[in-house]
Design a protein around this motif. Structure first.
Motif, mmCIF file in Angstrom:
data_model
loop_
_atom_site.group_PDB
_atom_site.id
_atom_site.type_symbol
_atom_site.label_atom_id
_atom_site.label_comp_id
_atom_site.label_asym_id
_atom_site.label_seq_id
_atom_site.Cartn_x
_atom_site.Cartn_y
_atom_site.Cartn_z
ATOM 1 N N THR A 267 0.816 -1.213 0.000
ATOM 2 C CA THR A 267 0.000 0.000 0.000
ATOM 3 C C THR A 267 0.852 1.265 0.000
ATOM 4 N N ILE A 268 0.534 2.174 -0.920
ATOM 5 C CA ILE A 268 1.173 3.486 -0.980
ATOM 6 C C ILE A 268 0.575 4.351 0.132
ATOM 7 N N GLU A 291 5.897 7.675 -10.191
ATOM 8 C CA GLU A 291 5.870 6.225 -9.953
ATOM 9 C C GLU A 291 4.794 5.861 -8.942
ATOM 10 N N ARG A 292 4.667 6.663 -7.892
ATOM 11 C CA ARG A 292 3.580 6.422 -6.937
ATOM 12 C C ARG A 292 2.224 6.530 -7.635
ATOM 13 N N SER A 297 -2.555 3.778 -10.217
ATOM 14 C CA SER A 297 -3.289 3.646 -11.494
ATOM 15 C C SER A 297 -3.716 4.970 -12.110
ATOM 16 N N PHE A 298 -3.061 6.084 -11.733
ATOM 17 C CA PHE A 298 -3.327 7.352 -12.409
ATOM 18 C C PHE A 298 -2.594 7.383 -13.751
ATOM 19 N N PRO A 299 -3.247 7.903 -14.799
ATOM 20 C CA PRO A 299 -2.575 8.032 -16.098
ATOM 21 C C PRO A 299 -1.498 9.111 -16.054
ATOM 22 N N ASP A 300 -0.558 9.021 -16.983
ATOM 23 C CA ASP A 300 0.572 9.955 -16.979
ATOM 24 C C ASP A 300 0.163 11.394 -17.265
ATOM 25 N N ASP A 301 -0.994 11.607 -17.911
ATOM 26 C CA ASP A 301 -1.416 12.983 -18.196
ATOM 27 C C ASP A 301 -2.169 13.611 -17.027
ATOM 28 N N GLN A 314 -1.416 13.748 -1.628
ATOM 29 C CA GLN A 314 -2.587 13.596 -2.497
ATOM 30 C C GLN A 314 -2.671 12.194 -3.087
ATOM 31 N N ILE A 315 -1.535 11.692 -3.555
ATOM 32 C CA ILE A 315 -1.510 10.362 -4.177
ATOM 33 C C ILE A 315 -1.823 9.288 -3.143
#
Length: 336
Positions: A267-268, A291-292, A297-301, A314-315
Motif C-alpha cells: 500500500t502506498i 511512480e507512486r 493507477s493514475f494516467p501519466d497525463d 494527495q496520491i
C-alpha cells in the motif's frame, strides 16, 4: 473532461485530488460539484477533473439549499476515517469529528441520489466492536425513502491496480430503484487462471516518458542508499542483519520497503518521515511521485499540483481510479 449531457451526474465529497471521480469519469460519468478543504488537492482536481470543486469546510455548506449544491444522480466520497476513533463514545454521533460523516449523510438526505458510494478504511468494519459499520448502514437505510446498502472489502489489486490496497466500499441504492445490485467480482487474481494476472509493480513502472510530470527525485543520504542495497526485492528494514552497523530497530513494516517487480506493490501511504517513502528495486532510491501515481493507477497525463510532499499526500490519500471502474460499470446500468 468533456461534459456529456446524458452522463450520470456526480456530487463528490471529500474529493481529494479526484481519484474516485476519475474512475467514474473513465466510465462516462460527470462531476458537477465537488468539495475538499485541502488547497493543493483542489488545485489538482481543477486541473484534471474540472473547475467544479469548492474549497472549504463541508460543515459550513447547507445541502438543503439548492443554490449551494446542485441535484445529482450519484454521491461519491471517502469521509475521513478519524471520525471513528471519536464518535462512537457519544450517543447521536456527536463526536468531535463526527460531523464529517454526518455531512456525507446530510448531502445524501438532501439530494436523494439514486446511488451513493462511500469509501473508507478496512478498520471501519471492526471499529467499536463492529457497532460503527452497523450504525452507518442503519443511518443510510433510514433516510426517507431509504437506501439498500451493501458493504464490501475490496483489494484493489484484484481489480487491476498494481498495488495491494484494501479499502471498504459502501454502496447504497435508493429503495424505489428497481435494481438488484451486487458488488462486481474481481477481474484479476494471483491464483485463479480464469482471471487476469495481477498487474505487477514492475509492469506499472515501465516506460515512464522522459517528459512526464511529477518525476522530481528525492535526495537520499549515502547512508540510506547503503541501507537500501542490503534490502531485497519486496523486503524492508528487517532484511538488514542485526549485527550490521546500518541495522535499524523497532520500526513498522513499510519502513525501507522496496517494491518487488514481479508483484503488486504494498500500500502506498500519504505521509511519514524517514524510510517511509517507498523504494525502488533494483535502483537504490525512493519512488518518485509519478511512480507512486502509476502504482495508484493514475494516467501519466494526470498532473499533480504542489510540492513533492503535498503531491505525495494527495496520491497516498487517493482512491485508485482503476480500482472502481468495474463498480462504475455495474452502477451505470441504473442510469441507462
Amino acid at each position: 473532461m468533456n461534459k456529456l449531457d446524458n452522463s450520470p451526474k456526480i456530487i463528490s465529497l471529500f474529493s481529494g485530488c479526484g481519484g474516485l471521480d476519475l474512475g467514474f469519469h473513465q466510465e462516462g460519468y460527470e462531476t458537477v460539484w465537488a468539495n475538499d478543504f485541502d488547497h493543493w488537492a483542489c488545485e489538482t482536481f481543477k486541473k484534471n477533473i474540472g473547475d467544479v470543486i469548492v474549497e472549504g469546510d463541508i460543515e459550513q455548506i447547507d445541502p438543503y439549499d439548492n443554490n449551494s449544491i446542485p441535484d445529482c444522480d450519484i454521491v461519491l466520497g471517502g469521509f475521513p476515517c478519524q471520525d471513528f476513533s471519536m464518535i462512537w463514545k457519544r450517543p447521536g454521533l456527536d463526536g468531535e469529528r463526527g460531523n464529517l460523516y454526518k455531512s456525507f449523510l446530510r448531502v445524501v438526505d438532501a439530494k436523494k441520489p439514486k446511488v451513493f458510494v462511500a469509501e473508507n478504511v478496512k478498520g471501519l468494519l471492526t471499529a467499536n466492536n463492529k457497532k460503527a459499520i452497523k450504525q452507518i448502514v442503519s443511518d443510510f437505510e433510514n433516510i426517507v425513502p431509504g437506501y439498500k446498502v451493501k458493504v464490501k472489502l475490496y483489494n484493489f489489486a484484484d481489480y487491476g491496480v498494481p498495488q495491494l490496497r484494501e479499502r471498504l466500499l459502501i454502496v447504497g441504492i435508493r429503495s424505489d430503484i428497481d435494481f438488484d445490485f451486487e458488488h462486481p467480482n474481481p477481474t484479476h487474481s494471483a491464483k485463479d487462471d480464469e482471471l487476469l494476472p495481477h498487474v505487477t509493480a514492475g509492469q506499472a513502472l515501465a516506460n515512464i516518458p522522459s517528459d512526464a510530470k511529477n518525476t522530481e527525485q528525492q535526495k537520499l543520504s549515502p547512508k540510506t542508499v547503503e541501507k537500501l542495497k542490503l534490502i531485497s526485492a519486496g523486503g524492508n528494514f528487517t532484511d538488514i542483519p542485526k549485527d550490521h552497523p546500518l541495522y535499524v530497530k523497532g520500526m513498522i513494516s513499510h519502513v525501507y520497503r522496496r517494491i518487488h517487480p514481479d508483484e503488486p506493490s504494498k500500500t502506498i501511504i500519504a505521509a511519514g518521515g524517514g524510510g517511509t517513502w517507498g523504494y525502488h528495486y533494483p535502483e537504490p532510491r525512493s519512488l518518485n511521485n509519478r511512480e507512486r501515481a502509476r502504482l495508484q493507477s493514475f494516467p501519466d497525463d494526470f498532473e499533480f499540483v504542489g510540492t513533492m510532499t503535498q503531491v505525495r499526500k494527495q496520491i497516498g490519500n487517493a482512491v485508485p481510479p482503476q480500482g472502481v471502474r468495474e463498480l462504475a460499470k455495474t452502477l451505470k446500468k441504473i442510469f441507462e
